[in-house]
Design a protein around this motif. Sequence first.
Motif, PDB file in Angstrom:
ATOM      1  N   CYS A   1     -58.358 -10.675  -6.294  1.00 49.08           N
ATOM      2  CA  CYS A   1     -59.505 -10.097  -7.153  1.00 49.08           C
ATOM      3  C   CYS A   1     -58.938  -9.160  -7.970  1.00 49.08           C
ATOM      4  O   CYS A   1     -58.369  -8.190  -7.436  1.00 49.08           O
ATOM      5  CB  CYS A   1     -60.833  -9.726  -6.145  1.00 49.08           C
TER       6      CYS A   1
ATOM      7  N   ARG B   1     -58.877  -7.850  -3.303  1.00 49.39           N
ATOM      8  CA  ARG B   1     -58.607  -8.541  -1.763  1.00 49.39           C
ATOM      9  C   ARG B   1     -58.239  -9.945  -2.054  1.00 49.39           C
ATOM     10  O   ARG B   1     -58.160 -10.470  -3.233  1.00 49.39           O
ATOM     11  CB  ARG B   1     -59.925  -8.575  -1.359  1.00 49.39           C
TER      12      ARG B   1
ATOM     13  N   LEU C   1     -58.711 -13.629  -1.623  1.00 48.64           N
ATOM     14  CA  LEU C   1     -60.114 -14.281  -1.077  1.00 48.64           C
ATOM     15  C   LEU C   1     -59.546 -15.827  -1.444  1.00 48.64           C
ATOM     16  O   LEU C   1     -58.781 -16.446  -2.338  1.00 48.64           O
ATOM     17  CB  LEU C   1     -61.098 -14.104  -1.944  1.00 48.64           C
TER      18      LEU C   1
ATOM     19  N   SER D   1     -63.049 -20.622  -3.236  1.00 44.46           N
ATOM     20  CA  SER D   1     -64.507 -20.761  -3.146  1.00 44.46           C
ATOM     21  C   SER D   1     -65.201 -19.271  -3.232  1.00 44.46           C
ATOM     22  O   SER D   1     -66.358 -19.286  -3.520  1.00 44.46           O
ATOM     23  CB  SER D   1     -64.919 -21.168  -1.819  1.00 44.46           C
ATOM     24  N   ALA D   2     -64.458 -18.183  -3.198  1.00 48.95           N
ATOM     25  CA  ALA D   2     -65.242 -16.919  -3.356  1.00 48.95           C
ATOM     26  C   ALA D   2     -64.978 -16.312  -4.894  1.00 48.95           C
ATOM     27  O   ALA D   2     -65.439 -15.449  -5.228  1.00 48.95           O
ATOM     28  CB  ALA D   2     -64.397 -15.753  -2.490  1.00 48.95           C
ATOM     29  N   PHE D   3     -64.503 -17.167  -5.746  1.00 44.75           N
ATOM     30  CA  PHE D   3     -64.650 -16.844  -7.354  1.00 44.75           C
ATOM     31  C   PHE D   3     -65.451 -18.024  -8.059  1.00 44.75           C
ATOM     32  O   PHE D   3     -65.420 -19.220  -7.595  1.00 44.75           O
ATOM     33  CB  PHE D   3     -63.040 -17.292  -7.529  1.00 44.75           C
ATOM     34  N   TYR D   4     -65.934 -17.601  -9.079  1.00 43.67           N
ATOM     35  CA  TYR D   4     -66.549 -18.782 -10.220  1.00 43.67           C
ATOM     36  C   TYR D   4     -65.199 -19.447 -10.928  1.00 43.67           C
ATOM     37  O   TYR D   4     -64.415 -18.861 -11.342  1.00 43.67           O
ATOM     38  CB  TYR D   4     -67.426 -17.792 -11.074  1.00 43.67           C
TER      39      TYR D   4
ATOM     40  N   CYS E   1     -63.808 -11.790  -8.168  1.00 45.37           N
ATOM     41  CA  CYS E   1     -64.608 -12.450  -7.016  1.00 45.37           C
ATOM     42  C   CYS E   1     -66.026 -12.551  -7.641  1.00 45.37           C
ATOM     43  O   CYS E   1     -66.664 -11.748  -8.369  1.00 45.37           O
ATOM     44  CB  CYS E   1     -64.243 -11.934  -5.704  1.00 45.37           C
ATOM     45  N   LYS E   2     -66.867 -13.253  -6.821  1.00 45.36           N
ATOM     46  CA  LYS E   2     -68.422 -13.513  -7.089  1.00 45.36           C
ATOM     47  C   LYS E   2     -69.096 -11.952  -6.639  1.00 45.36           C
ATOM     48  O   LYS E   2     -69.770 -11.694  -7.621  1.00 45.36           O
ATOM     49  CB  LYS E   2     -68.724 -14.533  -6.212  1.00 45.36           C
ATOM     50  N   GLU E   3     -68.671 -11.360  -5.808  1.00 47.95           N
ATOM     51  CA  GLU E   3     -69.470 -10.330  -5.563  1.00 47.95           C
ATOM     52  C   GLU E   3     -69.139  -9.267  -6.706  1.00 47.95           C
ATOM     53  O   GLU E   3     -69.920  -8.450  -7.117  1.00 47.95           O
ATOM     54  CB  GLU E   3     -68.841  -9.609  -4.237  1.00 47.95           C
TER      55      GLU E   3
END
Length: 147
Positions: free
Chosen positions: A12, A17, A19, A22-25, A37-39
Amino acid sequence: MKNSEVQTLFVCGCCKRSLPASAFYINKKTGLPGNYCKECRKTVSRNHRKNEKRSLAYDRESNYPVITSTEDPTLRRELILHALETVAASIERKRRKVRESAFEYEPDAESRSGSAFESGSELKSELELQLQLQSKSGPKPELELAD
Protein backbone atom coordinates in the motif's frame (compact mmCIF):
# COMPACT_ATOMS: atom_id res chain seq x y z
CA MET A 1 2.02 -32.27 -9.22
CA LYS A 2 -0.17 -30.22 -6.91
CA ASN A 3 -1.66 -26.91 -7.92
CA SER A 4 -0.02 -24.41 -5.68
CA GLU A 5 -1.60 -21.03 -5.51
CA VAL A 6 0.93 -18.30 -5.28
CA GLN A 7 -0.63 -15.32 -3.62
CA THR A 8 0.86 -12.06 -4.81
CA LEU A 9 1.35 -9.37 -2.22
CA PHE A 10 1.14 -5.68 -3.01
CA VAL A 11 2.43 -2.78 -0.92
CA CYS A 12 0.00 0.00 0.00
CA GLY A 13 1.35 3.44 -0.92
CA CYS A 14 -0.20 4.99 2.18
CA CYS A 15 0.26 2.61 5.10
CA LYS A 16 3.20 0.65 3.53
CA ARG A 17 1.75 -2.75 4.48
CA SER A 18 2.11 -5.80 2.24
CA LEU A 19 -1.40 -7.05 1.51
CA PRO A 20 -3.00 -9.54 -0.92
CA ALA A 21 -4.65 -8.28 -4.12
CA SER A 22 -8.11 -8.74 -2.55
CA ALA A 23 -7.33 -5.88 -0.14
CA PHE A 24 -7.06 -3.42 -3.05
CA TYR A 25 -9.63 -2.00 -5.44
CA ILE A 26 -9.00 -3.19 -9.00
CA ASN A 27 -8.68 -0.58 -11.75
CA LYS A 28 -11.21 -1.45 -14.48
CA LYS A 29 -9.08 -0.09 -17.32
CA THR A 30 -5.78 -1.73 -16.44
CA GLY A 31 -7.01 -4.72 -14.41
CA LEU A 32 -4.33 -3.99 -11.79
CA PRO A 33 -4.82 -3.15 -8.11
CA GLY A 34 -4.71 0.50 -7.09
CA ASN A 35 -1.93 2.23 -5.16
CA TYR A 36 -3.77 2.40 -1.82
CA CYS A 37 -5.47 -0.45 0.04
CA LYS A 38 -9.26 -0.32 0.53
CA GLU A 39 -9.01 0.98 4.10
CA CYS A 40 -6.62 3.80 3.21
CA ARG A 41 -8.64 4.72 0.08
CA LYS A 42 -11.82 5.06 2.18
CA THR A 43 -10.05 7.21 4.77
CA VAL A 44 -8.49 9.47 2.15
CA SER A 45 -11.81 9.83 0.28
CA ARG A 46 -13.72 10.69 3.47
CA ASN A 47 -11.17 13.33 4.46
CA HIS A 48 -11.16 14.81 0.97
CA ARG A 49 -14.96 15.07 0.87
CA LYS A 50 -15.07 16.61 4.33
CA ASN A 51 -12.39 19.19 3.50
CA GLU A 52 -13.91 19.95 0.09
CA LYS A 53 -17.31 20.74 1.60
CA ARG A 54 -15.68 23.03 4.14
CA SER A 55 -13.64 24.85 1.53
CA LEU A 56 -16.64 25.35 -0.76
CA ALA A 57 -18.79 26.75 2.03
CA TYR A 58 -16.34 29.08 3.73
CA ASP A 59 -13.57 30.08 1.33
CA ARG A 60 -15.80 31.43 -1.39
CA GLU A 61 -15.53 35.20 -1.72
CA SER A 62 -18.30 37.19 -3.33
CA ASN A 63 -17.51 39.56 -6.17
CA TYR A 64 -20.28 41.95 -5.19
CA PRO A 65 -21.33 43.57 -1.90
CA VAL A 66 -23.98 41.68 0.05
CA ILE A 67 -26.65 44.17 1.08
CA THR A 68 -27.80 42.30 4.16
CA SER A 69 -24.30 42.05 5.63
CA THR A 70 -23.46 45.74 5.11
CA GLU A 71 -23.23 47.52 8.46
CA ASP A 72 -23.29 51.14 7.25
CA PRO A 73 -26.94 52.25 6.87
CA THR A 74 -26.23 54.91 4.23
CA LEU A 75 -24.23 52.49 2.10
CA ARG A 76 -26.94 49.85 2.52
CA ARG A 77 -29.56 52.36 1.39
CA GLU A 78 -27.50 53.32 -1.66
CA LEU A 79 -27.07 49.64 -2.56
CA ILE A 80 -30.81 49.03 -2.24
CA LEU A 81 -31.66 52.05 -4.39
CA HIS A 82 -29.11 50.99 -7.00
CA ALA A 83 -30.60 47.49 -7.05
CA LEU A 84 -34.10 48.94 -7.50
CA GLU A 85 -32.91 51.16 -10.37
CA THR A 86 -31.19 48.20 -12.03
CA VAL A 87 -34.31 46.05 -11.79
CA ALA A 88 -36.54 48.88 -13.07
CA ALA A 89 -34.20 49.44 -16.04
CA SER A 90 -34.22 45.73 -16.83
CA ILE A 91 -38.02 45.61 -16.71
CA GLU A 92 -38.23 48.66 -18.97
CA ARG A 93 -35.84 47.10 -21.51
CA LYS A 94 -37.93 43.92 -21.59
CA ARG A 95 -41.18 45.86 -22.01
CA ARG A 96 -39.67 47.97 -24.80
CA LYS A 97 -38.52 44.84 -26.57
CA VAL A 98 -42.01 43.29 -26.28
CA ARG A 99 -43.61 46.51 -27.55
CA GLU A 100 -41.26 46.68 -30.53
CA SER A 101 -41.86 43.06 -31.46
CA ALA A 102 -45.63 43.51 -31.08
CA PHE A 103 -45.47 46.66 -33.24
CA GLU A 104 -43.66 44.82 -36.04
CA TYR A 105 -46.13 41.93 -36.19
CA GLU A 106 -49.45 43.87 -35.96
CA PRO A 107 -51.00 44.42 -39.41
CA ASP A 108 -53.43 47.32 -38.80
CA ALA A 109 -53.02 50.73 -37.18
CA GLU A 110 -56.00 50.35 -34.83
CA SER A 111 -54.44 47.50 -32.93
CA ARG A 112 -51.17 49.47 -32.70
CA SER A 113 -52.90 52.46 -31.14
CA GLY A 114 -54.66 50.14 -28.66
CA SER A 115 -51.39 48.52 -27.61
CA ALA A 116 -49.75 51.93 -27.23
CA PHE A 117 -52.59 53.01 -24.96
CA GLU A 118 -52.21 49.88 -22.86
CA SER A 119 -48.46 50.33 -22.58
CA GLY A 120 -49.04 53.97 -21.49
CA SER A 121 -51.28 52.81 -18.65
CA GLU A 122 -48.66 50.22 -17.71
CA LEU A 123 -46.03 52.96 -17.57
CA LYS A 124 -48.31 55.08 -15.40
CA SER A 125 -48.78 52.23 -12.92
CA GLU A 126 -45.01 51.62 -13.02
CA LEU A 127 -44.34 55.26 -12.13
CA GLU A 128 -46.88 55.13 -9.31
CA LEU A 129 -45.17 52.02 -7.96
CA GLN A 130 -41.77 53.73 -8.07
CA LEU A 131 -43.14 56.78 -6.28
CA GLN A 132 -44.59 54.56 -3.55
CA LEU A 133 -41.24 52.79 -3.13
CA GLN A 134 -39.41 56.12 -2.92
CA SER A 135 -41.86 57.51 -0.38
CA LYS A 136 -41.37 54.43 1.80
CA SER A 137 -37.57 54.62 1.56
CA GLY A 138 -37.45 58.42 1.84
CA PRO A 139 -35.89 60.91 -0.54
CA LYS A 140 -33.06 59.70 -2.72
CA PRO A 141 -29.67 60.95 -1.47
CA GLU A 142 -27.75 63.22 -3.82
CA LEU A 143 -24.47 61.68 -4.88
CA GLU A 144 -21.52 63.96 -5.49
CA LEU A 145 -19.44 63.15 -8.50
CA ALA A 146 -15.76 63.95 -8.51
CA ASP A 147 -14.48 65.97 -11.47
